[in-house]
Write a protein that holds these residues in place. Structure first.
Motif, short mmCIF file in Angstrom:
data_model
loop_
_atom_site.label_atom_id
_atom_site.label_comp_id
_atom_site.label_asym_id
_atom_site.label_seq_id
_atom_site.Cartn_x
_atom_site.Cartn_y
_atom_site.Cartn_z
N THR A 50 -55.20 -31.70 -26.02
CA THR A 50 -55.30 -30.80 -24.87
C THR A 50 -56.74 -30.32 -24.70
O THR A 50 -57.25 -30.21 -23.58
CB THR A 50 -54.36 -29.60 -25.06
N TYR A 51 -57.39 -30.05 -25.82
CA TYR A 51 -58.78 -29.57 -25.77
C TYR A 51 -59.73 -30.69 -25.36
O TYR A 51 -60.65 -30.48 -24.57
CB TYR A 51 -59.18 -29.02 -27.14
N SER A 56 -60.44 -30.70 -19.15
CA SER A 56 -59.87 -29.53 -19.82
C SER A 56 -60.74 -28.31 -19.60
O SER A 56 -61.97 -28.39 -19.65
CB SER A 56 -59.73 -29.81 -21.32
N HIS A 58 -60.30 -25.56 -21.46
CA HIS A 58 -60.23 -24.76 -22.68
C HIS A 58 -61.54 -24.84 -23.45
O HIS A 58 -62.24 -25.87 -23.43
CB HIS A 58 -59.09 -25.25 -23.58
N ASP A 59 -61.89 -23.75 -24.13
CA ASP A 59 -63.12 -23.72 -24.92
C ASP A 59 -62.79 -23.67 -26.41
O ASP A 59 -61.62 -23.72 -26.82
CB ASP A 59 -63.99 -22.53 -24.51
N TRP A 62 -60.44 -20.93 -27.61
CA TRP A 62 -59.02 -21.27 -27.40
C TRP A 62 -58.54 -22.21 -28.50
O TRP A 62 -57.44 -22.04 -29.05
CB TRP A 62 -58.85 -21.93 -26.04
N ASN A 66 -55.56 -21.42 -31.38
CA ASN A 66 -54.36 -22.24 -31.52
C ASN A 66 -54.27 -22.90 -32.89
O ASN A 66 -53.17 -23.08 -33.42
CB ASN A 66 -54.32 -23.29 -30.41
#
Length: 621
Positions: A50-51, A56, A58-59, A62, A66
């Motif tokens: 996902t990253y 994406s 997200h950084d 994030w 997770n």
């Protein structure tokens, strides 16, 4: 899904991940319904895909959040089932990697050291990743002992000559070169550089390492030549122009070509900004890894300070302090910048307000003609209490007092024994803090005198001249500042003792400090012995401080009404100087003595002669 289907799906997902097809891999992973133990591993891979997938938003924050969430689930499962620490190795490695990319080296080291203790049962590929990342963290924080242990372990692993070990041969030689360079083992470093060049050829990494080796040998011309011959691209994610300009700036700093150093480091900042903006969107790990903004700011601020630009240096170092707040030497540099800004503003004001260093104006004519003497050698300080230390970061004496207090708090007590190893990132750790402590105390005394608080100034001044491990020129300055503080406190007899020839001679002839002064060196990145004076413009010698002590002694005898003794000491001192070396303070003292003794004609004659020889410029260039 059967066991065989699960294995096939895992293989497909692994192939997609290795090929960088993260969106497809994410779809494959989401289709898997597996056992609880495997489900947590799937969750980890889903988070990573996902990253990493294209587009994406997200950084790394994030990702880290997770990853810690998955670790929490694994810890909860381990209470119910037997989940070995080895099972969590991949997860912990990824957490450490994120900490490394965000430059939280200490947190990464804690995790990696835990994994290093469990290294034996892990698969070979993961072992190399853990060890290389741990060595990188150790070298980034100058922990050479820890790095040497891991390098020794890797040497033993590579003696097996597996396919995996052959892949990492060049990288291993590079780590050895960096380790020996930090340990200043130049012979071993030279040997490893030859190995690097024989294995990987003349790549950007190998030529940069060889350039650093020549830099350590003070062979700057050859170091520059090697940098110029390096390729402009690198297989790693490093941005070559940023490193190129930064290294050139550091070399010109060592060569004391400060203005050229400023030019190159400003270009390094621009190159770094361009590299960060050009980093791939949707995955900010690359941006973090190539971003050297604060390291370059630190270097830039130091060079600006030496180039006589304390205001610009203050802005750079204040920003660097938000990241390197545990570096005591950095707080000293910020204080020196603030002092330099105040000093420059006072000098500009003095030049604008008067044409001569001694005569302010001449008014009237004929028998009514009068000479008005200048009394504005420095601005009269305003009273300031020790509590006013919560000021915004502006270059003032009050903020300098705060910075110096921070610097002193970060040093160990002066009476603590044993070896010293104080973190000074982004530079190497401090092994000896005696010179640094002396410089901090010297600046503290100066600042509190400038703030009009002689009682606060007296303590660091007395501690400084009593510090036997301090350089002799700083100890003499301590006696000067202590005497000034005592005079302001109306303790003239004690001030006389601080300036007595016997006391000063004892400091100069001290066996611990003989022939030692606080000089600019590579480990300290320079310092200003007399606060407000930048070492690029003027270095303070023992003779400079001795001259100040003599003038202060004369002033003290004038205050005690012993004019004959004051005149005799001053005349003896002036006989050793030529006309161009006579300071304005000496001239003013001689004029004062002549006037107090009723010798008006002699005083006017001295002023006329001084105006011819010591007239200040009316404008700056």
């Amino acid at each position: 899904m059967t066991g065989e289907e699960t294995i096939n799906t895992v293989e497909i997902a692994k192939g997609q991940f290795d090929e960088g097809r993260y969106s497809e891999c994410l779809t494959t992973l989401n289709s898997m319904k597996t056992s609880t133990a495997l489900n947590i591993k799937v969750q980890l891979n889903i988070i990573l895909c996902t990253y990493l997938k294209k587009g994406s938003e997200h950084d790394l924050e994030w990702l880290l959040e997770n990853l810690y969430s998955v670790e929490g689930k694994m810890n909860k499962e381990s209470e119910e089932e037997e989940i070995d620490e080895v099972e969590k190795a991949v997860l912990l490695y990824n957490i450490a990697l994120v900490h490394f990319q965000t430059k939280n080296f200490d947190k990464a080291v804690v995790i990696l050291e835990k994994l290093f203790k469990l290294i034996e049962p892990l698969e070979e590929g993961l072992v190399y990743k853990i060890c290389f990342l741990l060595v990188e963290c150790y070298l980034s924080t100058y922990q050479t002992e820890g790095a040497a242990i891991v390098v020794y372990y890797l040497d033993k692993q590579m003696s097996a000559k597996s396919a995996e070990s052959e892949m990492h041969k060049a990288r291993m030689h590079q780590y050895k070169t960096r380790l020996f360079a930090q340990q200043k083992c130049l012979k071993a470093c030279k040997r490893e550089i030859k190995n690097v060049l024989s294995v990987s050829g003349t790549t950007a990494s190998s030529l940069f390492l060889k350039s650093e080796f020549e830099y350590l040998r003070n062979n700057f011309k050859k170091s520059c030549k090697l940098l110029n011959s390096a390729p402009k691209t690198c297989p790693s994610k490093e941005h070559i122009p940023t490193l190129y300009y930064n290294n050139f700036g550091c070399m010109h700093f060592k060569m004391k070509k400060y203005n050229l150093g400023v030019l190159y480091l400003s270009q390094a900042l621009e190159a770094n900004t361009k590299a960060v903006k050009a980093a791939p969107q949707g995955c900010n790990s690359t941006m973090y890894s190539i971003n050297h903004h604060y390291q370059i700011l630190y270097n830039y601020g130091i060079v600006l300070l030496h180039a006589g630009q304390p205001k610009a240096a203050f802005n750079c170092l204040s920003q660097a302090a938000t990241v390197y707040s545990r570096n005591p030497r950095l707080w000293l540099r910020i204080a020196e910048c603030a002092i330099g800004v105040v000093k420059q503003s006072q000098e500009i004001e003095q030049i604008q307000n008067c044409k001569s260093s001694t005569v302010k104006a001449i008014v009237g004519s004929g028998i009514y003609r009068k000479t008005i003497l200048n009394t504005n050698f420095q601005n009269h300080p305003k009273k300031c209490s020790a509590g006013l230390l919560s000021e915004d970061p502006t270059p003032s004496l009050t903020y300098a007092a705060l910075c110096l207090n921070n610097a002193l708090e970060l040093l160990p007590p002066s009476n603590s024994g044993g070896p010293v190893n104080i973190s000074a990132l982004p530079a190497a750790p401090l092994k000896d803090v005696s010179k640094l402590r002396a410089s901090i105390l010297c600046n503290q005394a100066y600042v509190w005198l400038g703030l009009g608080d002689p009682l606060q100034a007296l303590k660091p001044a007395q501690e400084l001249f009593s510090l036997t491990s301090a350089p002799v020129n700083l100890r003499l300055l301590g006696s000067v500042y202590a005497a000034e503080a005592l005079i302001l406190l109306n303790r003239n007899n004690e001030a006389t003792n601080c300036l007595a020839p016997e006391f000063v001679g004892a400091i100069i002839n001290s066996t611990n400090c003989q022939n030692k002064t606080y000089e600019d060196d590579a480990s300290s990145t320079g310092s200003s012995p007399i606060p407000g004076k930048v070492p690029a413009n003027q270095e303070t010698t023992v003779q400079d401080v001795h001259n100040i002590i003599i003038l202060n002694s004369v002033a003290l005898y004038c205050m005690k009404r012993d004019l004959n003794r004051a005149k005799r000491i001053l005349a003896q001192h002036l006989s050793t100087l030529n006309d161009m070396e006579v300071p304005a303070q000496a001239t003013m003292l001689l004029v004062y003595i002549e006037l107090r003794q009723g010798n008006t004609e002699a005083a006017l004659s001295i002023l006329k002669q001084q105006q011819i020889n010591l007239q200040l410029p009316t404008s700056t260039t």
